[in-house]
Design a protein around this motif. Structure first.
Motif, mmCIF file in Angstrom:
data_model
loop_
_atom_site.group_PDB
_atom_site.id
_atom_site.type_symbol
_atom_site.label_atom_id
_atom_site.label_comp_id
_atom_site.label_asym_id
_atom_site.label_seq_id
_atom_site.Cartn_x
_atom_site.Cartn_y
_atom_site.Cartn_z
ATOM 1 N N TYR A 121 0.977 -1.183 0.121
ATOM 2 C CA TYR A 121 -0.148 0.014 -0.046
ATOM 3 C C TYR A 121 0.752 1.163 -0.063
ATOM 4 N N ILE A 122 2.073 1.178 0.693
ATOM 5 C CA ILE A 122 2.961 2.618 0.548
ATOM 6 C C ILE A 122 3.206 2.750 -0.789
ATOM 7 N N LEU A 123 3.838 1.929 -1.552
ATOM 8 C CA LEU A 123 4.298 2.097 -3.000
ATOM 9 C C LEU A 123 3.011 2.423 -3.844
ATOM 10 N N ARG A 124 1.944 1.882 -3.346
ATOM 11 C CA ARG A 124 0.781 2.072 -4.369
ATOM 12 C C ARG A 124 0.284 3.499 -4.130
ATOM 13 N N ASN A 125 0.499 3.984 -3.018
ATOM 14 C CA ASN A 125 0.125 5.308 -2.714
ATOM 15 C C ASN A 125 1.037 6.278 -3.137
ATOM 16 N N ALA A 126 2.356 6.124 -3.208
ATOM 17 C CA ALA A 126 3.307 6.974 -3.771
ATOM 18 C C ALA A 126 3.111 7.086 -5.290
ATOM 19 N N ASN A 127 2.419 5.863 -5.904
ATOM 20 C CA ASN A 127 2.578 5.852 -7.371
ATOM 21 C C ASN A 127 1.230 6.671 -7.404
ATOM 22 N N LEU A 128 0.036 6.540 -6.632
ATOM 23 C CA LEU A 128 -0.883 7.496 -6.881
ATOM 24 C C LEU A 128 -0.539 9.065 -6.729
ATOM 25 N N ILE A 129 0.307 9.349 -5.712
ATOM 26 C CA ILE A 129 0.640 10.721 -5.630
ATOM 27 C C ILE A 129 1.582 11.149 -6.709
ATOM 28 N N PHE A 130 2.363 10.347 -7.152
ATOM 29 C CA PHE A 130 3.303 10.606 -8.210
ATOM 30 C C PHE A 130 2.346 10.887 -9.544
ATOM 31 N N SER A 131 1.385 10.067 -9.782
ATOM 32 C CA SER A 131 0.445 10.210 -11.087
ATOM 33 C C SER A 131 -0.270 11.508 -11.114
ATOM 34 N N ALA A 132 -0.738 12.185 -9.784
ATOM 35 C CA ALA A 132 -1.299 13.223 -9.620
ATOM 36 C C ALA A 132 -0.637 14.179 -9.870
ATOM 37 N N VAL A 133 0.510 14.293 -9.388
ATOM 38 C CA VAL A 133 1.614 15.298 -9.608
ATOM 39 C C VAL A 133 1.999 15.485 -11.306
ATOM 40 N N VAL A 134 2.167 14.265 -11.754
ATOM 41 C CA VAL A 134 2.445 14.338 -13.237
ATOM 42 C C VAL A 134 0.955 14.793 -14.110
ATOM 43 N N LEU A 135 -0.129 14.242 -13.799
ATOM 44 C CA LEU A 135 -1.309 15.169 -14.185
ATOM 45 C C LEU A 135 -1.186 16.369 -14.199
ATOM 46 N N ILE A 136 -0.790 17.158 -12.904
ATOM 47 C CA ILE A 136 -1.117 18.391 -12.683
ATOM 48 C C ILE A 136 0.196 19.178 -13.813
ATOM 49 N N LEU A 137 1.383 18.405 -14.040
ATOM 50 C CA LEU A 137 2.475 18.970 -14.525
ATOM 51 C C LEU A 137 1.879 18.950 -16.159
ATOM 52 N N TYR A 138 1.262 17.866 -16.374
ATOM 53 C CA TYR A 138 0.491 17.797 -17.950
ATOM 54 C C TYR A 138 -0.297 19.103 -17.999
ATOM 55 N N GLY A 139 -1.166 19.345 -17.039
ATOM 56 C CA GLY A 139 -2.155 20.412 -17.132
ATOM 57 C C GLY A 139 -1.492 21.790 -17.393
ATOM 58 N N ILE A 140 -0.398 21.853 -16.685
ATOM 59 C CA ILE A 140 0.532 23.426 -16.724
ATOM 60 C C ILE A 140 0.870 23.367 -17.990
ATOM 61 N N ALA A 141 1.616 22.530 -18.660
ATOM 62 C CA ALA A 141 2.032 22.250 -19.927
ATOM 63 C C ALA A 141 0.979 22.519 -20.953
ATOM 64 N N TYR A 142 -0.230 22.205 -20.896
ATOM 65 C CA TYR A 142 -1.200 22.112 -21.830
ATOM 66 C C TYR A 142 -1.675 23.752 -21.562
ATOM 67 N N ILE A 143 -1.468 24.346 -20.622
ATOM 68 C CA ILE A 143 -2.068 25.629 -20.495
ATOM 69 C C ILE A 143 -0.976 26.570 -21.123
ATOM 70 N N ALA A 144 0.319 26.114 -20.956
ATOM 71 C CA ALA A 144 1.347 27.104 -21.342
ATOM 72 C C ALA A 144 1.576 26.937 -22.791
ATOM 73 N N ILE A 145 1.342 25.794 -23.451
ATOM 74 C CA ILE A 145 1.400 25.530 -24.683
ATOM 75 C C ILE A 145 0.160 26.117 -25.604
ATOM 76 N N PHE A 146 -0.947 25.802 -25.271
ATOM 77 C CA PHE A 146 -2.214 26.113 -26.022
ATOM 78 C C PHE A 146 -2.864 27.191 -25.558
ATOM 79 N N ASN A 147 -2.574 27.849 -24.191
ATOM 80 C CA ASN A 147 -3.058 29.024 -23.764
ATOM 81 C C ASN A 147 -4.621 29.144 -23.922
ATOM 82 N N PRO A 148 -5.294 28.219 -23.533
ATOM 83 C CA PRO A 148 -6.911 28.337 -23.738
ATOM 84 C C PRO A 148 -7.477 29.506 -22.878
ATOM 85 N N GLN A 149 -8.091 30.371 -23.800
ATOM 86 C CA GLN A 149 -8.818 31.600 -23.221
ATOM 87 C C GLN A 149 -10.130 31.260 -23.243
ATOM 88 N N TYR A 150 -10.815 31.576 -22.442
ATOM 89 C CA TYR A 150 -12.232 31.368 -22.106
ATOM 90 C C TYR A 150 -13.013 32.795 -22.574
#
Length: 116
Positions: free
Chosen positions: A87-116
């Motif tokens: 469970y410790i390694l599973r939780n580490a993977n889940l946290i790591f996945s969440a951080v990577v998703l946040i980085l992907y979101g930041i990259a998406y905003i930086a590259i495509f710059n969606p303006q609403y």
């Protein structure tokens, strides 16, 4: 259960499912996954910087596919770690996945710059 049936099916009363009690090194676990991620990204970036024209777009798509496959492998590994009761390694993977998703979101905003 009858003793004859136990002998027939080779069932022992002392059988217990053993859970890995070995120390789970989270830092080592995360560093390996991060090294694969960074090495792939640096490798594709070096190739992209050395080519020109439509090849750049092709390598960007391949790099995107690499990131998708890598992320899916992390999620599959998370399920396997859950089944193996690590469970410790599973939780580490889940946290790591969440951080990577946040980085992907930041990259998406930086590259495509969606303006609403």
């Amino acid at each position: 259960m009858d003793n004859e049936l136990r002998e027939l099916f080779e069932i022992k009363e002392d059988d217990k499912i053993s859970v890995s009690e070995k120390k789970q090194n989270v830092l080592h676990h995360i560093l390996i996954r991060l090294a694969i991620f960074i090495a792939g990204t640096i490798g594709f970036t070096a190739v992209i910087l050395s080519v020109s024209g439509w090849d750049v777009l092709g390598y960007l798509i391949i790099m995107f596919a690499f990131h998708v496959v890598w992320f899916v492998c992390i999620l599959i590994e998370t399920f396997i770690l859950h089944i193996n009761k690590k469970y410790i390694l599973r939780n580490a993977n889940l946290i790591f996945s969440a951080v990577v998703l946040i980085l992907y979101g930041i990259a998406y905003i930086a590259i495509f710059n969606p303006q609403y």
